[in-house]
Design an enzyme around this catalytic site. Structure first.
Site, PDB file in Angstrom:
ATOM      1  N   GLU A 176      -1.107 -10.876  -0.690  1.00 29.48           N
ATOM      2  CA  GLU A 176      -0.274  -9.833  -0.086  1.00 29.48           C
ATOM      3  C   GLU A 176       0.780  -9.328  -1.063  1.00 29.48           C
ATOM      4  O   GLU A 176       1.083  -8.141  -1.108  1.00 29.48           O
ATOM      5  CB  GLU A 176       0.392 -10.314   1.207  1.00 29.48           C
ATOM      6  N   SER A 177       1.306 -10.222  -1.878  1.00 26.56           N
ATOM      7  CA  SER A 177       2.308  -9.814  -2.865  1.00 26.56           C
ATOM      8  C   SER A 177       1.725  -8.844  -3.882  1.00 26.56           C
ATOM      9  O   SER A 177       2.294  -7.774  -4.135  1.00 26.56           O
ATOM     10  CB  SER A 177       2.868 -11.044  -3.591  1.00 26.56           C
TER      11      SER A 177
END
Length: 141
Positions: free
Chosen positions: A63-64
């Site tokens: 997600e980062s």
């Protein structure tokens, strides 16, 4: 004038200060016209109880890097990015070294984006395949 690769990566890594990315030692290490790559060390900080990489840490890495990719490749002056949904299929375990997340776009719309994120280890073994959908929303003035 567009920023250099080094400037973009420096800016992305500076934005990680005092966040989960800093806690997990996630670092943006490379990017090109259609991808962004991040690296995370595999150690006790990201282990599950039996000493292998935790799937939640893998999802946080995915997600980062996916959110940063949307942020870099969209109109960040006027919009901000949020994750909508993430899926992760974990295929292999890893207990040491680093994992690398390469985010590429499957869809790069003005409002929604879909990214494919491949997580590999130091030996280029496929660890996980993730999909992330993001949304870009207008910044309030």
């Amino acid at each position: 004038m567009p920023l250099s690769k080094e400037a973009v990566l420096k800016q992305a890594n500076a934005a990680s200060k005092n966040t989960l990315m800093e806690t997990l030692n996630i670092e943006m290490i490379d990017y090109g016209d259609d991808f962004l790559i991040a690296r995370m060390p595999v150690n006790a900080r990201v282990y599950q109880p039996d000493g292998v990489l935790h799937g939640g840490a893998t999802a946080a890495l995915a997600e980062s890097v996916g959110s940063f990719a949307s942020h870099i490749f969209l109109d960040i002056e006027n919009k901000f990015v949020r994750g909508l949904e993430i899926t992760a299929n974990h295929l292999k375990s890893v207990s040491e070294g680093h994992v690398y997340a390469k985010a590429t776009f499957l869809h790069k719309g003005r409002t929604t984006q879909l990214l494919d994120i491949r997580i590999t280890d130091d030996h280029d073994n496929l660890i996980s395949i993730c999909r992330l959908s993001t949304i870009s929303l207008p910044k309030k003035t």
